[in-house]
Design an enzyme around this catalytic site. Structure first.
Site, short mmCIF file in Angstrom:
data_model
loop_
_atom_site.label_atom_id
_atom_site.label_comp_id
_atom_site.label_asym_id
_atom_site.label_seq_id
_atom_site.Cartn_x
_atom_site.Cartn_y
_atom_site.Cartn_z
N SER A 116 1.47 -0.16 0.13
CA SER A 116 1.90 -0.89 -1.06
C SER A 116 3.39 -1.21 -0.95
O SER A 116 3.83 -1.86 0.00
CB SER A 116 1.56 -0.08 -2.32
OG SER A 116 1.69 -0.87 -3.48
N GLU A 212 -2.91 -7.35 2.45
CA GLU A 212 -3.70 -7.10 1.25
C GLU A 212 -2.75 -7.14 0.07
O GLU A 212 -1.54 -7.28 0.24
CB GLU A 212 -4.40 -5.74 1.34
CG GLU A 212 -3.46 -4.55 1.59
CD GLU A 212 -2.86 -3.96 0.33
OE1 GLU A 212 -3.54 -3.95 -0.72
OE2 GLU A 212 -1.70 -3.50 0.37
N HIS A 277 -5.31 -1.35 -1.48
CA HIS A 277 -5.55 -0.86 -2.84
C HIS A 277 -7.05 -0.87 -3.15
O HIS A 277 -7.54 -1.66 -3.96
CB HIS A 277 -4.81 -1.72 -3.86
CG HIS A 277 -3.33 -1.67 -3.72
ND1 HIS A 277 -2.63 -2.38 -2.76
CD2 HIS A 277 -2.38 -1.00 -4.44
CE1 HIS A 277 -1.33 -2.15 -2.90
NE2 HIS A 277 -1.15 -1.31 -3.90
#
Length: 307
Positions: A116, A212, A277
């Site tokens: 992330s 992503e 995620h």
């Protein structure tokens, strides 16, 4: 794009430091994550400021200088074999320029794990240290503390990386073909916001881009991919593997955007690799040479992620 230096794998009894470079960490989840690591016969230690919260901005895990100091101290501690990020969130951009990269380079290679917002640090570790890193579950993340698949894939990567050299995708080939390159990537929004900074690489030429994101509506994904296209950052990319797009709107719309923006590059594109995620997120090594086979829907590493 050349492969990077692979850190040593972990062995039972290895000491691992858990740091919080970005968002605040719930204590109960940190304790649960530390218990998982102890169950692997590791010796986890929480950094001094891992449970801090910024006095003014509650979205940060303490002051920028403290978060940077925790990461640098852990990395430069010769007794620490790996540094694991407790969570993502936001904040790595605010502290990355406070790190002493010469001191960290002198400390030698070791394992670094996170995802992330930690994408900013993956890029910096690649450009400043020339080091393979692991885009994997956060040590205090909900998925890590509750999901056996996420735990076992990270554990295998850390202890027996030769057993996870082939990473299968659960989706389909958006663009067919088979290609070789060096892995890189992370969270799309962080790669985009990192453009032009001192630690970001100039582009993805020769790379296998693994991306992503979470909570980004299709038009925002369109905007970010378009920016990467317009800046030339995607020029010469060898292939693309796509992870999760949680809370990004209907997947058929997201998929259409991805096909529209990436399909014209003329390189293999594979969807739904199951990293990022999502529940049971897989660990993806960055900086290793690999083959992306869109027809077989898999990524095969030339060597184990860790030596």
């Amino acid at each position: 794009m050349r492969p990077l230096v692979r850190p040593p794998r972990l062995a039972p009894g290895a000491r691992v430091a858990v740091v919080a470079p970005s968002g605040p960490v719930p204590q109960e989840r940190l304790e649960a994550g530390l218990d998982v690591l102890r169950g692997w016969d590791l010796d986890p230690v929480a950094a001094p400021h891992v449970l801090d919260r910024h006095r003014e901005f509650g979205y940060l895990a303490g002051a920028d200088a403290d978060r940077a100091a925790d990461l640098q101290s852990a990395w430069c501690d010769p007794s620490v074999d790996a540094v694991l990020c407790a969570r993502g969130g936001y904040g790595a951009q605010r502290m990355v320029d406070l790190l002493d990269w010469e001191a960290m380079r002198a400390a030698g290679p070791k394992v670094f794990v996170g995802f992330s917002d930690i994408t900013v640090l993956h890029e910096a570790f690649a450009t400043r240290l020339g080091l393979v890193t692991l885009h994997g579950p956060a040590a205090a993340g909900v998925d890590f503390v509750k999901n056996v698949r996420a735990q076992e894939h990270l554990k295998a990567t850390l202890f027996e990386p030769e057993t996870v050299r082939v990473i299968p995708a659960g989706g389909t080939a958006m663009v067919p073909g088979r290609v070789r390159g060096v892995t890189l990537g992370g969270c799309l929004s962080m790669l985009t916001s990192d453009l032009g900074t001192p630690h970001a690489r100039a582009g993805a030429r020769g790379g296998l881009l693994l991306i992503e994101d979470v909570g980004e509506q299709p038009y925002r994904i369109d905007r970010m991919l378009t920016q990467l296209l317009r800046t030339g950052w995607l020029d010469g990319v060898a292939g693309i593997g796509l992870g999760s797009w949680a809370s990004c709107g209907p997947y058929d719309v997201v998929r259409a955007v991805l096909v529209d923006r990436l399909g014209g590059l003329g390189v293999p594109v594979v969807a739904e690799f199951g990293f990022g995620h999502c529940e049971g997120a897989l660990t993806m090594p960055f900086g290793v040479r690999a083959e992306l086979d869109a027809d077989a829907r898999e990524l095969a590493l030339d060597e184990p992620a860790l030596r």
